[in-house]
Design a protein around this motif. Sequence first.
Motif, PDB file in Angstrom:
ATOM      1  N   GLY A  55       0.822  -1.209   0.000  1.00  0.00           N
ATOM      2  CA  GLY A  55       0.000   0.000   0.000  1.00  0.00           C
ATOM      3  C   GLY A  55       0.858   1.261   0.000  1.00  0.00           C
ATOM      4  O   GLY A  55       1.888   1.315   0.671  1.00  0.00           O
ATOM      5  N   MET A  80       1.768   4.195   1.413  1.00  0.00           N
ATOM      6  CA  MET A  80       1.539   4.819   2.731  1.00  0.00           C
ATOM      7  C   MET A  80       2.286   6.143   2.857  1.00  0.00           C
ATOM      8  O   MET A  80       3.518   6.184   2.761  1.00  0.00           O
ATOM      9  CB  MET A  80       2.009   3.861   3.832  1.00  0.00           C
ATOM     10  N   ASN A 127       1.009   6.292  -5.204  1.00  0.00           N
ATOM     11  CA  ASN A 127      -0.326   6.525  -4.639  1.00  0.00           C
ATOM     12  C   ASN A 127      -0.549   8.017  -4.487  1.00  0.00           C
ATOM     13  O   ASN A 127       0.303   8.731  -3.975  1.00  0.00           O
ATOM     14  CB  ASN A 127      -0.452   5.846  -3.265  1.00  0.00           C
ATOM     15  N   MET A 178      -3.352  10.876  -3.037  1.00  0.00           N
ATOM     16  CA  MET A 178      -4.572  11.142  -2.276  1.00  0.00           C
ATOM     17  C   MET A 178      -5.141  12.420  -2.872  1.00  0.00           C
ATOM     18  O   MET A 178      -4.471  13.459  -2.838  1.00  0.00           O
ATOM     19  CB  MET A 178      -4.273  11.354  -0.797  1.00  0.00           C
ATOM     20  N   GLU A 192     -10.819  -1.785  -0.028  1.00  0.00           N
ATOM     21  CA  GLU A 192     -10.102  -1.663   1.255  1.00  0.00           C
ATOM     22  C   GLU A 192     -11.086  -1.605   2.419  1.00  0.00           C
ATOM     23  O   GLU A 192     -11.847  -0.656   2.564  1.00  0.00           O
ATOM     24  CB  GLU A 192      -9.230  -0.409   1.230  1.00  0.00           C
ATOM     25  N   GLU A 224     -10.705  -2.511   8.561  1.00  0.00           N
ATOM     26  CA  GLU A 224      -9.681  -3.027   9.480  1.00  0.00           C
ATOM     27  C   GLU A 224      -8.326  -2.376   9.228  1.00  0.00           C
ATOM     28  O   GLU A 224      -7.402  -2.472  10.022  1.00  0.00           O
ATOM     29  CB  GLU A 224      -9.460  -4.543   9.269  1.00  0.00           C
ATOM     30  N   GLY A 278      -4.536   3.654   8.577  1.00  0.00           N
ATOM     31  CA  GLY A 278      -4.671   4.884   7.789  1.00  0.00           C
ATOM     32  C   GLY A 278      -6.121   5.294   7.615  1.00  0.00           C
ATOM     33  O   GLY A 278      -6.980   4.950   8.440  1.00  0.00           O
ATOM     34  N   ILE A 330      -4.832  -8.075   5.899  1.00  0.00           N
ATOM     35  CA  ILE A 330      -4.087  -9.198   5.297  1.00  0.00           C
ATOM     36  C   ILE A 330      -2.613  -9.079   5.675  1.00  0.00           C
ATOM     37  O   ILE A 330      -2.000  -8.034   5.468  1.00  0.00           O
ATOM     38  CB  ILE A 330      -4.281  -9.203   3.767  1.00  0.00           C
ATOM     39  N   MET A 356      -1.226  -4.876   1.038  1.00  0.00           N
ATOM     40  CA  MET A 356      -0.935  -4.862   2.483  1.00  0.00           C
ATOM     41  C   MET A 356      -0.207  -3.574   2.845  1.00  0.00           C
ATOM     42  O   MET A 356       0.675  -3.130   2.111  1.00  0.00           O
ATOM     43  CB  MET A 356      -0.018  -6.035   2.871  1.00  0.00           C
ATOM     44  N   GLY A 357      -0.588  -3.008   3.987  1.00  0.00           N
ATOM     45  CA  GLY A 357       0.096  -1.828   4.490  1.00  0.00           C
ATOM     46  C   GLY A 357       0.851  -2.132   5.773  1.00  0.00           C
ATOM     47  O   GLY A 357       2.084  -2.126   5.819  1.00  0.00           O
ATOM     48  N   THR A 358       0.087  -2.462   6.823  1.00  0.00           N
ATOM     49  CA  THR A 358       0.679  -2.643   8.147  1.00  0.00           C
ATOM     50  C   THR A 358       1.814  -3.684   8.145  1.00  0.00           C
ATOM     51  O   THR A 358       2.842  -3.485   8.786  1.00  0.00           O
ATOM     52  CB  THR A 358      -0.416  -3.053   9.148  1.00  0.00           C
ATOM     53  N   MET A 363      -1.994   2.210  11.768  1.00  0.00           N
ATOM     54  CA  MET A 363      -1.786   0.766  11.593  1.00  0.00           C
ATOM     55  C   MET A 363      -3.135   0.057  11.684  1.00  0.00           C
ATOM     56  O   MET A 363      -4.074   0.569  12.288  1.00  0.00           O
ATOM     57  CB  MET A 363      -0.822   0.225  12.650  1.00  0.00           C
ATOM     58  N   GLY A 364      -3.204  -1.111  11.058  1.00  0.00           N
ATOM     59  CA  GLY A 364      -4.474  -1.829  11.004  1.00  0.00           C
ATOM     60  C   GLY A 364      -4.630  -2.789  12.172  1.00  0.00           C
ATOM     61  O   GLY A 364      -3.697  -3.025  12.942  1.00  0.00           O
ATOM     62  N   SER A 404      -4.714  -5.766  11.950  1.00  0.00           N
ATOM     63  CA  SER A 404      -3.832  -6.900  11.670  1.00  0.00           C
ATOM     64  C   SER A 404      -2.497  -6.781  12.380  1.00  0.00           C
ATOM     65  O   SER A 404      -1.731  -7.757  12.423  1.00  0.00           O
ATOM     66  CB  SER A 404      -3.595  -6.995  10.165  1.00  0.00           C
TER      67      SER A 404
END
Length: 299
Positions: free
Chosen positions: A17, A19, A68, A70, A136, A139, A142, A170, A189-191, A274-275, A277
Amino acid sequence: MISLEELLGIEYPIIQGGMARVAKAPLAAAVSEAGGLGILGGASMTPEELRDQIREVRSRTSKPFGVNLMLQSEFWQDQIKVVLEECPPVITTGAGNPSSFMKTLKEKGIKILPLVGSANQALMLEKIGADAVIAEGKESGGHIGEVTTIVLVNAVLKTVSVPVVAAGGIVDADSYNAMRAMGAVGVQMGTRFVASEEAPISPAYKDVVLRANERSTVEVGRRFKHTVRIWRNNLALRLIDAEYRGDEQEFSQLMLGALIRAVEGDLENGAFMMGQSAGLIKDILPVKRIIQNIVGKSL
Ligand SMILES: Cc1cc2nc3c(=O)[nH]c(=O)nc-3n(C[C@H](O)[C@H](O)[C@H](O)COP(=O)(O)O)c2cc1C
């Protein structure tokens, strides 16, 4: 349907992701080198920084990568000009509607994958030419929407015919396999990548992810239409208080620069995005291991 690997020219259907403040060239290039799609978090970059970062990724890898944007960022219109000149292979878009520049980017051969928070939004973006959509769930870390990943991905899959990438929650082969079984062509996936060796952030941020359990994050700002999921620290409690009292000015003041403070390791006053996850992440790994641990156990 076309696979994500074919659509993006990558080896594994795993997107990192984009971020803000975290996904800079060292992380994005490492993910692309490892066979996924690395994405620069362009949201907070000035147009000049964005150009430098795109060039730095290109100096580190010859593989495909993305940027990315925004669309609420103060810089976004100038960022689009940089994108049109530098032509990164992929653009993902967060908050906002990319319709005004979709056609121009596509004419340059740039693939566009908008993030979506509802099936209707996905349908609208499919109609105007999105190459795939990233669904998205709330969960995620961000900025977040309202629907959980399992419901959102299922609803989007039943609504559009373009490929659907699942995001939110995820982190490992089990969650990846669940999304693939549902029909997603891949995951973002980000976190999990926040807790990677290559993420250019303070060790304190990564440590917060490691110490978290699945209840360690909170949503703040929904009342002000600016919902983010962050670690439940002192700042989060003050944000909740300001939101409860309806004090948007205080909320915005507390948020100002708070992600930068987190990236620098300020445990009291940083907004550690953070998620949920994070509760499943137990180690800081090189991105190559993160990706191999998933694809090595894919069903
Ligand atoms: C620190 C952080 C910053 C983020 N910044 C952005 C951003 O600038 N633009 C965006 O579209 N998504 C952003 N996201 C969302 C991620 O790109 C990704 O979709 C999300 O993290 C997926 O959920 P997960 O954290 O459960 O893996 C951010 C996430 C995190 C953790």
